[in-house]
Enzyme design. Sequence first.
Site, PDB file in Angstrom:
ATOM      1  N   SER A 168       0.801  -1.232   0.000  1.00 15.70           N
ATOM      2  CA  SER A 168       0.000   0.000   0.000  1.00 15.70           C
ATOM      3  C   SER A 168       0.829   1.274   0.000  1.00 15.70           C
ATOM      4  CB  SER A 168      -0.922   0.011   1.211  1.00 15.70           C
ATOM      5  OG  SER A 168      -1.766  -1.119   1.162  1.00 15.70           O
ATOM      6  N   ASP A 190     -10.276  -6.716   1.009  1.00 19.73           N
ATOM      7  CA  ASP A 190      -9.796  -5.570   1.764  1.00 19.73           C
ATOM      8  C   ASP A 190      -9.743  -6.008   3.218  1.00 19.73           C
ATOM      9  OD1 ASP A 190      -9.048  -3.071   2.579  1.00 19.73           O
ATOM     10  OD2 ASP A 190     -10.497  -2.038   1.319  1.00 19.73           O
ATOM     11  N   CYS A 202      -7.603   2.053   2.040  1.00 21.40           N
ATOM     12  CA  CYS A 202      -8.731   1.289   1.507  1.00 21.40           C
ATOM     13  C   CYS A 202      -8.358   0.650   0.166  1.00 21.40           C
ATOM     14  CB  CYS A 202      -9.926   2.200   1.317  1.00 21.40           C
ATOM     15  SG  CYS A 202     -11.304   1.364   0.527  1.00 21.40           S
ATOM     16  N   HIS A 233     -14.739  -0.089   4.698  1.00 19.02           N
ATOM     17  CA  HIS A 233     -14.465   1.317   4.973  1.00 19.02           C
ATOM     18  C   HIS A 233     -15.643   2.228   4.695  1.00 19.02           C
ATOM     19  CE1 HIS A 233     -10.309  -0.312   4.343  1.00 19.02           C
ATOM     20  NE2 HIS A 233     -10.149   0.365   5.475  1.00 19.02           N
TER      21      HIS A 233
END
Lengths: 405, 620
Positions: free
Chosen positions: B318, B355, B372, B359
């Site tokens: 990420s 995920d 996210c 979110h």
Amino acid sequence: MNSFFKEYFDHTVFWTALALIAVGLISIYSATFDTQAGRSFEHQLLWAAIGFVLMILTLATPLRIIQRSSYVAYFLSLSLLIVVLAIGRKVYGSTSWFGIGGFGIQPSEFVKVTTLLALASYLSRSDVSIGKATDVLKAFSIVLLPVALIMLQPDLGTSITFIAMALPVLYWAGVSQFLVVALLTPPLIAIAALVGTTTFIVVLAIVGITLYFLREDTFSASVIFGVNVVIGIFVQVMYEKLPLYQQKRISTFLNPNNDPLGAGYNVIQAKVAIGSGGLLGKGYLHGTQTQLNFIPKQWTDFIFCVPGEEFGFVGAIVILVLFAILLLHGLKLAHIVKNKFGSVVALGITALFAFHMFVNIGMSLGLMPVIGIPLPFLSYGGSSLCSYMIMVGILMNVYANRKEY
Amino acid sequence: MITEEFGSSRRKTILTIVLWLGFAVLVGRLYQLQYIYSAEYGKKSEENSIRKVVEEPIRGYVYDRKGELIVDNRPSYSVMLTPIDFDKKNLSFLSWILKMPEDAIREKIKRARQYNPFAPARIKRDIDFPTLSVLEEYKDKLPGVKIQTESKRYYTTPAHASHLLGYVKEISDYQLEKLGDYYQQGDVVGSIGIEAKYEKYLRGEKGFEFISQNAKGQIIGNFNNGKDDIPPKDGLDLHLAIDADVQALAESLMTNRRGAVVAIDPNNGGVIAMVSSPDYNLTDFSGVTSPETWKALNDDQNKPLFNRATLTRYPPGSTFKMILAIAALENHVIDENFRIVCHGSFKFGNRIFKDEHVHGSVNVVEAIQKSCNVFFYQLMLKVGLDPWADVGKEFGFGQLADIDILEENPGLLPTTDYFNRVYGKGKWTQGYLVSLGIGQGELGVTPLQMADYTAMLANKGHHYQPHIVDYIYNKWTHKSDTVAYKEDSIHVSEHTWDLVREGMRRAVMSPGGTGWEARIPGIEVAGKTGTAQNPHGKSHAWFIGFAPYDHPKIAICVLVENVGYGGSFAAPIAGLCMEKYLYGEIIRNQLPALRTTTALLHRESNGTPHVAAVQGSAHQ
């Protein structure tokens, strides 16, 4: 038979060359018999035998055929130079060797011969006039091509020998003295300017006086003089702008005594060896400098130290006398030969011998910068010995044909 | 031009005169040397034989950014042997003293003899004190053997900095051939790191002494009263951008972990710390490296010799999302109001991409803050491969960061061309892109590239070439030579920077941010966590961040291999390192849960390191 030999066989060249090779072999044996290069003597003996065969073959080949095939030989040898650049071995910092089996071949030694032959071929053409600037330029480019390739190796010493051969040849062929001065002075001035301002001014004065006495037209003389002044100042300004390490490199080239890591050390030791030889020498195999190996790689470029130390002044003079006989005979031959090609070739070979000898012995005596060129016939090295033997063969061939046009 | 006739008599005469003149000069010189000065030279050659002895320069010192000496030199003793003077009968005796096999010594003598039988050659480097005293005692019984004092590297700080400093090693035959005339058998030469890269500055220039000896080999004195001697020139000193304290802390925080830490000063590109863990002790490489040490380091399955900071090629997870966010914003694919509703997974074709959390509705800032995945999966499909790769390339991915050590990997940044080449045209689908959106899949980066990228994020696109050496102090001219490094800028709008950097700030500073464990007391930190899945065990933990948020002074990347979440494992390490750099010490009262063994968190007032082992909690 006897009269035939007298008429066609060049005894002077043949016997002096053999005598010099013998002195070389004796010296190489002394310098190497108890070192790791112990087999150098046998190798050199083998090379001498190969060289002898090459010499006889060259002598037996009709001069006309040599002349006709000179361009082919020239370009063939140049292609060898290119190949060596691509795949050659690196020895002492330059890529100039071919490895074939256990032996190394150095093509640049043979290119000296082929370049001279090509140059002579060109200059002896009836449509070439030495008075024409374009023809002189063409002649010069025959020499500059191999020089450029050899500079890429890089081997400065060998490159210089080409120029040293070309200038006397052009002079011989009739280029005006003025042009010789014009060609010769700029590099001289450049070197003088690098040495120092005083040297520069002194050399410039000599150039000026020479130009004055040549009595060429004032305009050309002033131009040449002006060009020299500009080159000198330019070189000095450029030198100041160079980084320190490059300045050091140049000053080391001009004065190897500054560089005891390499050349300077050899010169110190060479002078001690020759000087300590005295009048009669220390006796064969009894030279302490030689036997204790104080001169690294003595059997190649510093071979003159061996007879200098072990046979003294007398031995050194004998070698010089042999060279003097060879060179004066070569010059005489160039003069009496009837055909132009033979004359240029004889003069070029003489110039090559002379330059190598003066520079090589000069550097052993601490008179010349160490530029690593061999002493003809004496230095260890198969390629150079073979190329000198070929040159001897050519000289003898020219002698045999000296009366033909 | 007037020319003379070919081969004229006049010219023959002139050339003959030139020849005679040349001979006259040679004969004159011979007469001078061999007659006039003959006695002098004779004396020199009989009594004095001149030997050239190399004097080694002292290798340059290395200082850190605070001017603290980190690489010093200490004396070391080598056994030198002059082949011509050595009596072979003493071979077994020498072998016993040196604890070295006879064959090994014989081989060394053979090689030395080939080079120059008159020059002393190194037989054994860095002998220990007992050997030295035995040798001193038997010196007279071993002609041709002597002891030479040299210097070896000595490391003064607790920081290892092994991969970045590098070590010197005896020159190999291959290097001897390649590096040219300066070196000779037995010399040492920088092998990796800055020791290799800056070899020609550090090494200095050898000096030479000319010693006169008599026929028995006894030294009479200096030849020519030492006038020909050339003193050695000591090597130049390197001043590094490295902060040895931060380096040491980062190393201790990485103890028992595989991974890397790279911290860069975004204001000039200076590398503050560069750690590859596990590392090794450079002291083992100064002097003689035992074969056992070599074998142990080479066989270690954790590969301590491998520089993870510049050579690993892992997906960044990420931490790479800012690239996609910038590509989307700059290409006007989305704006700050664009929202996606995250239900905790994303279905594309018949594959489901997961995920960590649900979110809900997120915009780009929140998507960075909360990391996210669903948002970025979809964004990737909207932006497309090449616009994304173009931005990645601008930030230096897929190419060498061009740092001043030699060991570096360019990584991999896939493009349409790349996929066409690997899989064939039309044989790959958009599905390949989805994972790239969250920094997974066929994407390879080095921690150095990540730190460089973080520095650009900190600097709003202004980039300085990352470098370890700040300047070189030239002892010969007494001047500092600055090293020129590249500097450039990429164009991204101020608005895009604001959004992306705000997302990074919130990731650390706001509730719900994944990187909160990187917080530092009193300073705003921005960052991004990454948890990169890999087929060989647990995920790799990544964290990149910079601080202070408004005027960044440090940009950092932390990678811990195979441990789990970036927020839990990498972020706390980054926080402590940044704190140490910005405050000069750790000021927080409570240490974070480091989940690893640490040391060197504090320094005592006298500056000597205080080794305090602090046990983390999670892995006990």
